[in-house]
Scaffold this active site. Sequence first.
Site, PDB file in Angstrom:
ATOM      1  N   ASP A   1       0.877  -1.182   0.000  1.00  0.00           N
ATOM      2  CA  ASP A   1       0.000   0.000   0.000  1.00  0.00           C
ATOM      3  C   ASP A   1       0.911   1.227   0.000  1.00  0.00           C
ATOM      4  O   ASP A   1       2.131   1.101   0.136  1.00  0.00           O
ATOM      5  CB  ASP A   1      -0.893   0.004   1.263  1.00  0.00           C
ATOM      6  N   SER A   2       0.301   2.392  -0.101  1.00  0.00           N
ATOM      7  CA  SER A   2       1.089   3.621  -0.041  1.00  0.00           C
ATOM      8  C   SER A   2       1.554   3.920   1.389  1.00  0.00           C
ATOM      9  O   SER A   2       2.464   4.708   1.581  1.00  0.00           O
ATOM     10  CB  SER A   2       0.243   4.787  -0.547  1.00  0.00           C
TER      11      SER A   2
ATOM     12  N   CYS B   1      -4.440  -1.645  -1.620  1.00  0.00           N
ATOM     13  CA  CYS B   1      -4.678  -0.221  -1.861  1.00  0.00           C
ATOM     14  C   CYS B   1      -5.709  -0.140  -2.977  1.00  0.00           C
ATOM     15  O   CYS B   1      -5.513  -0.736  -4.045  1.00  0.00           O
ATOM     16  CB  CYS B   1      -3.354   0.417  -2.285  1.00  0.00           C
TER      17      CYS B   1
ATOM     18  N   GLU C   1      -3.275   9.023   8.141  1.00  0.00           N
ATOM     19  CA  GLU C   1      -1.835   8.745   8.165  1.00  0.00           C
ATOM     20  C   GLU C   1      -1.148   9.594   9.242  1.00  0.00           C
ATOM     21  O   GLU C   1      -0.202   9.178   9.888  1.00  0.00           O
ATOM     22  CB  GLU C   1      -1.259   9.009   6.776  1.00  0.00           C
TER      23      GLU C   1
ATOM     24  N   HIS D   1      -7.327   2.860   4.090  1.00  0.00           N
ATOM     25  CA  HIS D   1      -7.090   3.645   5.301  1.00  0.00           C
ATOM     26  C   HIS D   1      -8.381   3.809   6.124  1.00  0.00           C
ATOM     27  O   HIS D   1      -8.333   4.023   7.325  1.00  0.00           O
ATOM     28  CB  HIS D   1      -6.606   5.067   4.946  1.00  0.00           C
TER      29      HIS D   1
END
Length: 273
Positions: free
Chosen positions: A14-15, A77, A158, A192
């Site tokens: 994922d990022s 993601c 995040e 997320h």
Amino acid sequence: MALKTANKPIGIFDSGIGGLTVAAAIQKVLPSESLLYFGDTLHLPYGEKSAEAITRYSEDITDFLIQKGCKCIVIACNTASSIAYEAVKKRAGSQAIVFNVIDPVAEYVADHFHDKKIGIIATKATVKSGMYSKKINKLNSSLEVSSIATPLLAPMIEEGFFNNKISKTIIHSYLSNIKLKNIKALILACTHYPLIKTEIEEFYKKKISIIDSAQIVAEHIGKELKRQHLLTSKKTIQHQFFLSDLTESFVKSTRYFFKKKISFNRNNLWKKN
Ligand code: DGL
């Protein structure tokens, strides 16, 4: 060349921390499996990047996971799943099975709802791709799919902003969008977002279904690995975490999800030697 062997790890990327929601669900469903996670924190957020950039990052991470011997690659993601799934499959070839996070959710929604309006919140890139509505309507044309981009949410999460006044205000403002009026279910189409699921449930006062892909995706992966005789027989589990940039929020979140001593490897795949 890596081979698809049962005792190899499950590769996940994922990022940033979003894919940890999927990794944690995989760990619950498949507790004997070793996971190898790559968080591309250097390029976060993917949702704001061009399709070309997202594809290139995803392909490079695929090369890395294959080189590490992963038997499968989970694109944890939604943004990369909607833009780069075909490219990742092509890159992986016969060396690893590739899973995206959209197909299992589209199947779930198509099976569980009929003649209803389904809302989607996601990154700009995921919404722009139209991948959710394409996949859901291909399976069930009775459903009306309405998507909105919620670009502030992934960076907010995040940064550790959830369960507070700021997150509540932002979530409230996005969910009040007219496009989400009269929905019967809301898909959290960014990995997320399970981290703010409680706040979203509070907004809807439990009147609609909130669909979080992590559990659905983990169960799908478990079934598929079993079907292909790729579940591990190893008794020892070893999870490994790689990051293109070491961030405090990633370290904190990983400890929160995995509740044990974890070591992190910083690995910037794009740094020229
Ligand atoms: N977690 C990612 C997703 O599921 C994207 C967040 C981002 O990097 O923009 O779409």
